[in-house]
Enzyme design. Structure first.
Site, short mmCIF file in Angstrom:
data_model
loop_
_atom_site.label_atom_id
_atom_site.label_comp_id
_atom_site.label_asym_id
_atom_site.label_seq_id
_atom_site.Cartn_x
_atom_site.Cartn_y
_atom_site.Cartn_z
N ASP A 232 0.86 -1.19 0.00
CA ASP A 232 0.00 0.00 0.00
C ASP A 232 0.90 1.23 0.00
OD1 ASP A 232 -2.26 1.81 0.49
OD2 ASP A 232 -3.35 0.03 1.07
N GLY A 254 4.73 -0.37 -3.99
CA GLY A 254 3.79 0.31 -3.12
C GLY A 254 2.94 1.28 -3.91
N HIS A 255 2.16 2.08 -3.18
CA HIS A 255 1.23 3.01 -3.81
C HIS A 255 1.71 4.46 -3.76
CE1 HIS A 255 -2.35 0.00 -3.19
NE2 HIS A 255 -1.36 -0.50 -3.92
N GLY A 256 2.99 4.65 -3.44
CA GLY A 256 3.54 5.99 -3.45
C GLY A 256 3.46 6.69 -2.11
N THR A 285 2.52 2.29 -7.96
CA THR A 285 1.29 2.61 -8.69
C THR A 285 1.04 4.10 -8.74
OG1 THR A 285 0.01 2.27 -6.66
CG2 THR A 285 0.18 0.41 -8.16
#
Length: 408
Positions: A232, A254-256, A285
């Site tokens: 995440d 991860g999601h940044g 992402t």
């Protein structure tokens, strides 16, 4: 007095002083092994940890230390270390490995949102000296996660945060490794003046909700010199936060690094003075993201993203002010969180999607004061072009590729 007697007195005085100093050091140091910890990888050592903590916290000294020795593994059930403590500084030295129970059943009847917690402790210093490891053993939770197993009877949406700090001021975490938390790895909530330095956080890229660090209702938080690879957000910034600085962090998978999501349920958002600098995003992402629910109110302001490098990132620069339960199918609302004075400067890298800059703001509460300078984002696919998409966003651009897209 003859010379021999003088030498003897000096020796006795020196020896007594050394013994006294050794005794003082021993009094201030509380080794979990001295409280019955077995470190056999099987036995629950929670009670030993709590007793060592209680003695360290209540010791009438300026500084005390709980010590978790090196080259040993301790299984610890869900526990909270409570303050306030007598000592102005309390050190939690983790040279060994602390491991969560393997089965989620260990949380039956308890608080499933956390594993290890510190509450109301000021002057707390958690230090791993480069060797300390906190292992959340999250697979049992991931295997029953509703996100990935929606048809599973009694699937779970809530899982334990590995290390939670609540109302801990003038405190820090440093030189630690975290792995496989069931959910968020480090949570900082209700803290003022908190630093995280030189931590490594690792969990699989497909592990659900395993944010690296989440900050909530806190001020003056500094995150530096760390590598975060999770399923995440590497770092997520929640509501009622201000004066947050993130510097020299490597993120991916991860999601940044995300501000949000904010405003869910229509609450009033207050987020300001956020700096993200010298960050590297590898295969994430998202990169630099701000995400607010369209039913929210309040503000996000004075945010700077600078000196960022993206490698194969899906959404390098993204603001989504219209977040809702049904993605890309939101009914337009007249409410929204005001996003203003957001600066992007010295940004380079590659995007794996066609839209490298995506600023999607509300028609009713548009974004303003957006600044972009010295940005070059290219496609990760050789020969392909990327674009910029801006809606209801006002600001200025200097030397931006792709662009321009902001309204004057």
């Amino acid at each position: 007095m003859d010379s021999a007697s003088g030498v003897l007195l000096i020796f006795l005085f020196t020896s007594a002083t050394s013994l006294l100093n050794a005794h003082e050091i021993d009094e201030d140091n509380f080794n979990v092994m001295d409280y019955g910890a077995t470190s056999d990888d099987l036995t629950d050592d929670s009670q030993a940890f709590l007793e060592a903590w209680d003695d360290a916290c209540s010791a009438s000294v300026e500084s005390s230390r709980v010590y978790v020795p090196a080259e040993k593994t301790f299984v610890v059930d869900p526990i909270t270390f409570h303050g306030p403590c007598y000592a102005s500084t309390i050190n939690f030295a983790i040279s060994g490995r602390i491991m969560a129970p393997e089965s989620p059943s260990s949380w039956d009847g308890g608080d499933a949102s956390q594993w290890l917690g510190f509450k109301n402790v000021n002057g707390l210093k958690v230090d791993g000296f480069g060797f300390g490891l906190i292992d959340g053993q999250g697979k049992g939770w991931w295997d029953q996660s509703c996100r990935y197993h929606p048809r599973l009877k009694q699937c779970t949406t809530l899982a334990p945060t590995a290390l939670k700090f609540v109302s801990c001021n003038e405190s820090s975490v440093s030189n630690m490794k975290f792995t496989n938390s069931a959910q968020t790895h480090i949570l900082v909530r209700g803290c003022n003046s908190f630093s995280i330095d030189n931590v490594m956080i690792e969990s699989p890229g497909n592990s659900p909700n395993t944010d690296g660090i989440h900050i909530q209702s806190s001020q003056h938080v500094l995150i530096t010199n760390s590598r975060i690879a999770t399923g995440d957000d590497c770092v997520s910034i929640g509501d009622h936060t201000s004066n947050i600085e993130i510097e020299n962090v490597e993120c991916g998978p991860g999601h940044g690094i995300s501000i949000g999501s904010l405003g869910r349920g229509g609450n009033y958002v207050q987020v300001q003075n956020i700096l993200v600098t010298d960050a590297f995003f590898n295969g994430t992402t998202n990169g630099a993201r701000i995400k607010t629910w369209q039913v929210g109110r309040g503000y996000v302001r004075d945010v700077t993203f600078q000196n960022l490098l993206f490698n194969h990132v899906q959404n390098p620069i993204i603001i989504d002010q219209n977040y809702c339960n049904v993605r890309n199918a939101c009914k337009e609302q007249e409410t929204g969180v005001q996003i203003s004075n957001v600066n992007y400067k010295e940004v380079l890298g590659t995007s794996t999607t066609d839209i490298a800059i995506n600023i999607n703001c509300s028609r009713s509460v548009p974004c303003f004061g957006i600044s972009m300078e010295s940005i070059q984002l290219l496609s990760a696919e050789v020969g392909k072009q990327v674009t910029a998409n801006c809606s209801n966003a006002y600001g200025e651009e200097v030397d931006v590729v792709p662009g321009p897209c902001l309204l004057d």
